[in-house]
Design an enzyme around this catalytic site. Sequence first.
Site, short mmCIF file in Angstrom:
data_model
loop_
_atom_site.label_atom_id
_atom_site.label_comp_id
_atom_site.label_asym_id
_atom_site.label_seq_id
_atom_site.Cartn_x
_atom_site.Cartn_y
_atom_site.Cartn_z
N SER A 66 0.82 -1.21 0.00
CA SER A 66 0.00 0.00 0.00
C SER A 66 0.86 1.27 0.00
O SER A 66 2.02 1.26 0.42
CB SER A 66 -0.91 0.02 1.23
OG SER A 66 -1.66 -1.15 1.31
N1 SAH Z 1 -0.48 -5.31 3.87
C1 SAH Z 1 0.28 -5.61 2.67
C2 SAH Z 1 -0.44 -5.30 1.39
C3 SAH Z 1 -1.72 -6.08 1.24
S1 SAH Z 1 -2.12 -6.55 -0.43
C4 SAH Z 1 1.66 -4.95 2.71
O1 SAH Z 1 1.98 -4.25 3.66
O2 SAH Z 1 2.42 -5.18 1.77
C5 SAH Z 1 -3.44 -7.65 0.02
C6 SAH Z 1 -2.97 -9.03 0.42
O3 SAH Z 1 -4.10 -9.75 0.91
C7 SAH Z 1 -2.41 -9.84 -0.75
O4 SAH Z 1 -1.13 -10.30 -0.47
C8 SAH Z 1 -3.41 -10.99 -0.89
O5 SAH Z 1 -2.82 -12.21 -1.32
C9 SAH Z 1 -3.95 -11.10 0.53
N2 SAH Z 1 -5.26 -11.74 0.68
C10 SAH Z 1 -6.35 -11.65 -0.12
N3 SAH Z 1 -7.38 -12.38 0.38
C11 SAH Z 1 -6.92 -12.94 1.53
C12 SAH Z 1 -7.52 -13.80 2.51
N4 SAH Z 1 -8.77 -14.23 2.41
N5 SAH Z 1 -6.76 -14.19 3.55
C13 SAH Z 1 -5.47 -13.77 3.67
N6 SAH Z 1 -4.85 -12.95 2.78
C14 SAH Z 1 -5.58 -12.54 1.72
#
Ligand code: SAH
Length: 222
Positions: A66
């Site tokens: 993000s």
């Molecule tokens: N917080 C992260 C960015 C998040 S991007 C950072 O600091 O880099 C969103 C993430 O959520 C992705 O890696 C994706 O694979 C994950 N994601 C999506 N659905 C999910 C779920 N149901 N459970 C766990 N992770 C999930």
Amino acid sequence: MFEKTPDPEQARADMVAHQLASRDITDPRVLKAMGDIPRHRFVSDDLLSAAYQDRPLAIGFGQTISQPYIVAYMTQALALPTDEQSVVLEIGTGSGYQAAILSQLAAKVYTIERVPELAERARKILHSLEIFNVEVLVSDGGYGCPDHSPYDGILVTAAAPHVPPPLTVQLKNNARLIVPVGAKGYQDLVCIQRQGDRLRESRLAPVAFVPLRGEHGWQTDD
Ligand code: SAH
């Protein structure tokens, strides 16, 4: 390597001053964490020069780290207790950067990622930075993690079509859940605060996150 931002320390200090403190990030704990954690270590080599820019960046598997301001904003919105004894849950580890920021304000961070390769990459980066109070779990984060609940704060960093009900159950009294809720590509950042048996909901800001998958998220083909 750092053609456009020759000095990552300077670039990070500039980021804190011009993207965070000059906006509405006022919590000194958040500003310190954002100033201390080397964001450039969480991005791939080809994006090093962009690591401190005011935008999200690709981290592979169609996912993003993000924008720095959003990381700071969400961390501040959690309003964690100042005793540094908190236990925090993050859904959507991605690069591990948000978890690293939370690790500076809490005693323990559990973070859940559904893509095993991203979880492993995040684990390696966190260990290389000697951050040992973050545990990266692989599962569907829509269920939260009842084993370590209740939490002093829960952050969801992927967009959900609705607030996943298991997460509100795992909040301590007065603790907050911060989650982007809405359509794919456009959501409201929602804050849910548990007050006894009641949940108080407020809308904080418009945001755009990648979709949460799984039981309480979007199905892959919708
Ligand atoms: N917080 C992260 C960015 C998040 S991007 C950072 O600091 O880099 C969103 C993430 O959520 C992705 O890696 C994706 O694979 C994950 N994601 C999506 N659905 C999910 C779920 N149901 N459970 C766990 N992770 C999930």
